[in-house]
Design a protein around this motif. Structure first.
Motif, PDB file in Angstrom:
ATOM      1  N   ALA A 142      45.756  36.672  74.389  1.00  0.00           N
ATOM      2  CA  ALA A 142      47.151  36.838  74.838  1.00  0.00           C
ATOM      3  C   ALA A 142      47.208  37.576  76.180  1.00  0.00           C
ATOM      4  O   ALA A 142      47.926  37.167  77.088  1.00  0.00           O
ATOM      5  N   PHE A 143      46.405  38.659  76.311  1.00  0.00           N
ATOM      6  CA  PHE A 143      46.363  39.352  77.618  1.00  0.00           C
ATOM      7  C   PHE A 143      45.951  38.378  78.704  1.00  0.00           C
ATOM      8  O   PHE A 143      46.490  38.367  79.788  1.00  0.00           O
ATOM      9  N   ALA A 144      44.926  37.580  78.396  1.00  0.00           N
ATOM     10  CA  ALA A 144      44.376  36.688  79.415  1.00  0.00           C
ATOM     11  C   ALA A 144      45.426  35.691  79.888  1.00  0.00           C
ATOM     12  O   ALA A 144      45.400  35.263  81.041  1.00  0.00           O
ATOM     13  N   ARG A 145      46.354  35.328  79.023  1.00  0.00           N
ATOM     14  CA  ARG A 145      47.399  34.414  79.501  1.00  0.00           C
ATOM     15  C   ARG A 145      48.613  35.146  80.059  1.00  0.00           C
ATOM     16  O   ARG A 145      49.623  34.514  80.397  1.00  0.00           O
ATOM     17  N   GLY A 146      48.526  36.467  80.188  1.00  0.00           N
ATOM     18  CA  GLY A 146      49.575  37.201  80.890  1.00  0.00           C
ATOM     19  C   GLY A 146      50.651  37.783  80.002  1.00  0.00           C
ATOM     20  O   GLY A 146      51.741  38.115  80.473  1.00  0.00           O
ATOM     21  N   VAL A 147      50.340  37.920  78.719  1.00  0.00           N
ATOM     22  CA  VAL A 147      51.275  38.579  77.799  1.00  0.00           C
ATOM     23  C   VAL A 147      50.703  39.974  77.542  1.00  0.00           C
ATOM     24  O   VAL A 147      49.790  40.142  76.736  1.00  0.00           O
ATOM     25  N   THR A 148      51.211  40.962  78.271  1.00  0.00           N
ATOM     26  CA  THR A 148      50.566  42.280  78.300  1.00  0.00           C
ATOM     27  C   THR A 148      51.405  43.361  77.622  1.00  0.00           C
ATOM     28  O   THR A 148      51.254  44.540  77.909  1.00  0.00           O
ATOM     29  N   SER A 149      52.281  42.949  76.714  1.00  0.00           N
ATOM     30  CA  SER A 149      53.042  43.926  75.934  1.00  0.00           C
ATOM     31  C   SER A 149      53.316  43.358  74.551  1.00  0.00           C
ATOM     32  O   SER A 149      53.465  42.148  74.388  1.00  0.00           O
ATOM     33  N   PHE A 150      53.362  44.261  73.577  1.00  0.00           N
ATOM     34  CA  PHE A 150      53.569  43.889  72.176  1.00  0.00           C
ATOM     35  C   PHE A 150      54.735  44.684  71.618  1.00  0.00           C
ATOM     36  O   PHE A 150      55.011  45.773  72.083  1.00  0.00           O
ATOM     37  N   LYS A 151      55.347  44.156  70.558  1.00  0.00           N
ATOM     38  CA  LYS A 151      56.306  44.978  69.806  1.00  0.00           C
ATOM     39  C   LYS A 151      55.909  44.952  68.338  1.00  0.00           C
ATOM     40  O   LYS A 151      55.515  43.900  67.818  1.00  0.00           O
ATOM     41  N   VAL A 152      56.009  46.120  67.707  1.00  0.00           N
ATOM     42  CA  VAL A 152      55.786  46.198  66.267  1.00  0.00           C
ATOM     43  C   VAL A 152      57.002  46.858  65.611  1.00  0.00           C
ATOM     44  O   VAL A 152      57.791  47.542  66.269  1.00  0.00           O
ATOM     45  N   PHE A 153      57.113  46.633  64.313  1.00  0.00           N
ATOM     46  CA  PHE A 153      58.225  47.161  63.531  1.00  0.00           C
ATOM     47  C   PHE A 153      57.702  48.118  62.468  1.00  0.00           C
ATOM     48  O   PHE A 153      56.742  47.799  61.773  1.00  0.00           O
ATOM     49  N   MET A 154      58.389  49.242  62.316  1.00  0.00           N
ATOM     50  CA  MET A 154      58.068  50.180  61.239  1.00  0.00           C
ATOM     51  C   MET A 154      59.009  49.965  60.045  1.00  0.00           C
ATOM     52  O   MET A 154      58.880  50.641  59.030  1.00  0.00           O
ATOM     53  N   THR A 155      59.960  49.077  60.205  1.00  0.00           N
ATOM     54  CA  THR A 155      60.883  48.756  59.119  1.00  0.00           C
ATOM     55  C   THR A 155      61.052  47.247  59.050  1.00  0.00           C
ATOM     56  O   THR A 155      60.467  46.535  59.879  1.00  0.00           O
ATOM     57  N   TYR A 156      61.789  46.755  58.079  1.00  0.00           N
ATOM     58  CA  TYR A 156      61.971  45.344  57.708  1.00  0.00           C
ATOM     59  C   TYR A 156      60.757  44.881  56.915  1.00  0.00           C
ATOM     60  O   TYR A 156      59.643  44.787  57.453  1.00  0.00           O
ATOM     61  N   ASP A 157      60.972  44.566  55.637  1.00  0.00           N
ATOM     62  CA  ASP A 157      59.858  44.251  54.740  1.00  0.00           C
ATOM     63  C   ASP A 157      58.972  43.120  55.247  1.00  0.00           C
ATOM     64  O   ASP A 157      57.766  43.148  55.048  1.00  0.00           O
ATOM     65  N   LEU A 158      59.565  42.128  55.903  1.00  0.00           N
ATOM     66  CA  LEU A 158      58.765  40.966  56.313  1.00  0.00           C
ATOM     67  C   LEU A 158      58.083  41.152  57.663  1.00  0.00           C
ATOM     68  O   LEU A 158      57.306  40.300  58.093  1.00  0.00           O
ATOM     69  N   MET A 159      58.387  42.247  58.351  1.00  0.00           N
ATOM     70  CA  MET A 159      57.845  42.460  59.695  1.00  0.00           C
ATOM     71  C   MET A 159      56.988  43.714  59.799  1.00  0.00           C
ATOM     72  O   MET A 159      56.116  43.803  60.669  1.00  0.00           O
ATOM     73  N   LYS A 160      57.232  44.698  58.934  1.00  0.00           N
ATOM     74  CA  LYS A 160      56.684  46.024  59.209  1.00  0.00           C
ATOM     75  C   LYS A 160      55.165  46.074  59.008  1.00  0.00           C
ATOM     76  O   LYS A 160      54.609  45.368  58.168  1.00  0.00           O
ATOM     77  N   ILE A 161      54.560  46.928  59.814  1.00  0.00           N
ATOM     78  CA  ILE A 161      53.131  47.188  59.720  1.00  0.00           C
ATOM     79  C   ILE A 161      52.955  48.603  59.171  1.00  0.00           C
ATOM     80  O   ILE A 161      53.857  49.438  59.296  1.00  0.00           O
ATOM     81  N   ASP A 162      51.806  48.875  58.562  1.00  0.00           N
ATOM     82  CA  ASP A 162      51.579  50.245  58.088  1.00  0.00           C
ATOM     83  C   ASP A 162      50.901  51.064  59.189  1.00  0.00           C
ATOM     84  O   ASP A 162      50.574  50.550  60.271  1.00  0.00           O
ATOM     85  N   ASP A 163      50.707  52.350  58.937  1.00  0.00           N
ATOM     86  CA  ASP A 163      50.205  53.233  59.998  1.00  0.00           C
ATOM     87  C   ASP A 163      48.796  52.844  60.456  1.00  0.00           C
ATOM     88  O   ASP A 163      48.459  52.966  61.637  1.00  0.00           O
ATOM     89  N   GLY A 164      47.964  52.384  59.533  1.00  0.00           N
ATOM     90  CA  GLY A 164      46.611  51.965  59.908  1.00  0.00           C
ATOM     91  C   GLY A 164      46.643  50.737  60.812  1.00  0.00           C
ATOM     92  O   GLY A 164      45.920  50.657  61.815  1.00  0.00           O
ATOM     93  N   GLN A 165      47.493  49.776  60.448  1.00  0.00           N
ATOM     94  CA  GLN A 165      47.641  48.586  61.302  1.00  0.00           C
ATOM     95  C   GLN A 165      48.190  48.974  62.670  1.00  0.00           C
ATOM     96  O   GLN A 165      47.793  48.418  63.702  1.00  0.00           O
ATOM     97  N   PHE A 166      49.090  49.944  62.670  1.00  0.00           N
ATOM     98  CA  PHE A 166      49.672  50.428  63.935  1.00  0.00           C
ATOM     99  C   PHE A 166      48.561  50.995  64.829  1.00  0.00           C
ATOM    100  O   PHE A 166      48.476  50.680  66.030  1.00  0.00           O
ATOM    101  N   LEU A 167      47.658  51.791  64.225  1.00  0.00           N
ATOM    102  CA  LEU A 167      46.543  52.349  65.009  1.00  0.00           C
ATOM    103  C   LEU A 167      45.642  51.233  65.552  1.00  0.00           C
ATOM    104  O   LEU A 167      45.164  51.306  66.694  1.00  0.00           O
ATOM    105  N   ASP A 168      45.402  50.199  64.736  1.00  0.00           N
ATOM    106  CA  ASP A 168      44.598  49.058  65.212  1.00  0.00           C
ATOM    107  C   ASP A 168      45.232  48.420  66.445  1.00  0.00           C
ATOM    108  O   ASP A 168      44.552  48.117  67.430  1.00  0.00           O
ATOM    109  N   ILE A 169      46.533  48.194  66.366  1.00  0.00           N
ATOM    110  CA  ILE A 169      47.227  47.518  67.470  1.00  0.00           C
ATOM    111  C   ILE A 169      47.281  48.425  68.698  1.00  0.00           C
ATOM    112  O   ILE A 169      47.007  47.989  69.824  1.00  0.00           O
ATOM    113  N   LEU A 170      47.607  49.700  68.479  1.00  0.00           N
ATOM    114  CA  LEU A 170      47.681  50.636  69.609  1.00  0.00           C
ATOM    115  C   LEU A 170      46.338  50.722  70.336  1.00  0.00           C
ATOM    116  O   LEU A 170      46.279  50.698  71.571  1.00  0.00           O
TER     117      LEU A 170
END
Ligand code: DUC
Ligand code: ZN
Ligand code: ZN
Ligand code: ZN
Length: 490
Positions: A142-170
């Protein structure tokens, strides 16, 4: 020397300077700033402000929610509405849903944007399913194609990530110079109050605001900042709606952390009293986080003034007041199943100009920084976008700072059936908007073809000047820190 286009006689304002000059544009790029410039085509900007075209960095366009509802605006109508509001670029979201690959998600949004947008565009990737494969292979792609920002959710059951997943993404984002963005609300608090409100029969739209208290935002912002600092990753807290949340962002910035904040127009212009309108009307004013109160508005203005917030957005999330949007779950559905979000992409700049610049709360240079330059810098588009400088794209909005107009739905040029800002009187409006030297909106008319907009291949952001943080447990010389910090599960 003759330029393709010359803008004469205006007052140019950038994020740093205000000065009188002509602008010469050739081949879509700003080629000269000077006096007495000659062009094949001329725009007389006497008495006008000449600003970098706005960059809308938070809007939901042709995006389905995790529960399937589709926004009313696609890349055609959304980009047209943005252009009428003084924008020459935007960065909507490309939303991964669970079970979808990242590359598949980006391909899908390419197919939605190509041939439709009237302004240049990129996407922030929403990550809802950070699989091993996504983290190892697909995010770097994704970076290589020029998408250099992400969004994550800490709420919404179908979207939210847990703290460990958040650390992976960060930490993955950090390694590539990408910026993570977060919707920070505590899902447990929201669920807990919602269950009690529903059990008590309190289902009207007004209870939406009660179910999303300031404490939910403050807890989640504090946790998000803690996680980002733990792995020394940059993080933007989007749509900050409370003084408590803004204070946390300000404190982290003061301490040198790579923490950035965004707030949105509705939190300055509206209050939760609008949710009390009769019947379901209040649903038009439901967004997450919710509208707050007057004291909150004052505090958020102060944070805009002193620089806590880098980015000012619309969070345009257009769901019509009919069975395709707000009323999809029935004419008197409980608040918890009503789509969250409100439109406003054409009004972000006029509202900040009128309430901020015209009322003496912000300088014109702060206005430019908050609406274009900071977006360009943080999202890897500067100096091609977001400023008026030699070599930059001819992305320019010419403003009449004295024109006063009343907000109407018809002037939004979107696919919506309401605007929450109907009837507001605003002073200062864009009159001509250029993208790469081409007029796209002029004197109230769309004058460019949808499909002319191009994908912006974005670069990593530059975080020079932020000392960041050091976590002893992740020190590469100790405790296998390098392996841990790289995300290897040894
Ligand atoms: N988050 C957003 O960013 N926009 C609309 C709704 C939401 O939860
Ligand atoms: Zn989604
Ligand atoms: Zn959000
Ligand atoms: Zn949003």
């Amino acid at each position: 020397m003759q330029f393709d286009l010359v803008i004469t006689g205006g007052t140019i304002a950038t994020a740093s300077d205000t000065f009188a000059a002509d602008i010469g544009i050739t081949g879509g790029k700003i080629a000269a700033l000077g006096t007495g410039l000659q062009g094949a085509d001329t725009i007389d900007a006497a008495g006008k402000l000449v600003l970098p075209g706005g960059i809308e960095a938070h809007c939901h366009i042709a995006q389905e929610s995790a529960t399937g509802g589709m926004t009313a605006d696609d890349y055609r109508s959304g980009s047209i509405s943005a252009a009428f509001g003084g924008n020459s670029s935007f960065v909507p979201f490309a939303a991964q849903h669970r079970g979808m690959g990242v590359t598949e998600t980006l391909d899908l949004y390419d197919s939605r944007a190509e041939g439709a947008s009237v302004i240049d565009y990129g996407y922030h990737l929403i990550i809802a399913d950070p699989t091993e494969n996504a983290l190892r292979d697909e995010l770097p792609a994704a970076f290589a194609r020029g998408v250099t920002s992400f969004k994550v959710f800490m709420t919404y059951d179908l979207m939210k990530i847990d703290d460990g997943q958040f650390l992976d993404i960060l930490s993955t984002a950090r390694d590539h110079g990408a910026l993570t963005m977060v919707h920070a609300e505590n899902s447990g608090i929201i669920r807990w109050i919602t269950d009690r409100l529903m059990a008590g029969g309190h289902t009207a739209p007004r209870y939406h605001a009660i179910s999303h208290p300031a404490a939910a935002e403050a807890e989640a912002i504090n946790r998000a900042i803690t996680l980002a600092r733990f792995v020394d990753a940059p993080l933007m807290i989007v749509h900050v709606s409370t003084p408590e949340g803004a204070d946390l962002v300000a404190r982290a910035r003061l301490e040198g952390a790579k923490i950035f904040g965004e707030t949105c127009a509705q939190y300055l212009m509206l209050t939760r009293d609008d949710l009390d309108r009769p019947g379901m009307e209040g649903a038009k004013f439901m967004c997450s986080p919710p509208l707050r109160d007057r004291a909150t508005q004052d505090a958020l203005w102060r944070h805009l003034q002193v620089g806590t917030f880098s980015v000012f957005s619309s969070d345009h999330a257009p769901y019509r007041f009919d069975d395709s949007g707000k009323l999809a779950k029935g004419p008197d559905a409980p608040f918890k199943v009503i789509a969250n979000g409100m439109p406003g992409i054409a009004l972000r700049l006029p509202m900040l100009f009128s309430e901020g610049v015209a009322k003496g709360r912000l300088t014109i240079n702060q206005f430019v920084a908050l609406t274009a330059t900071n977006q360009a810098k943080l999202f890897g588009m500067h100096p091609t976008k977001g400023t008026i400088a030699i070599g930059s794209d001819g992305d320019i909005a010419i403003w009449d700072p004295t024109k006063t107009r009343t907000v109407t739905l018809a002037d939004q040029h979107d696919n919506m059936d309401y605007t929450p800002f109907e009837g507001m009187e605003l002073t200062g409006w864009p009159v001509t908007v250029l993208s790469r030297g081409e007029r796209i909106v002029d004197a109230g008319e769309l004058v460019a073809k949808p499909g002319r907009g191009r994908f912006i291949k974005r670069a990593p952001a530059d975080f020079t000047g932020y000392p960041g943080s050091h976590t002893p447990e992740l020190d590469p010389t100790l405790n296998f820190g390098a392996d841990i910090a790289r995300g290897r599960r040894t």
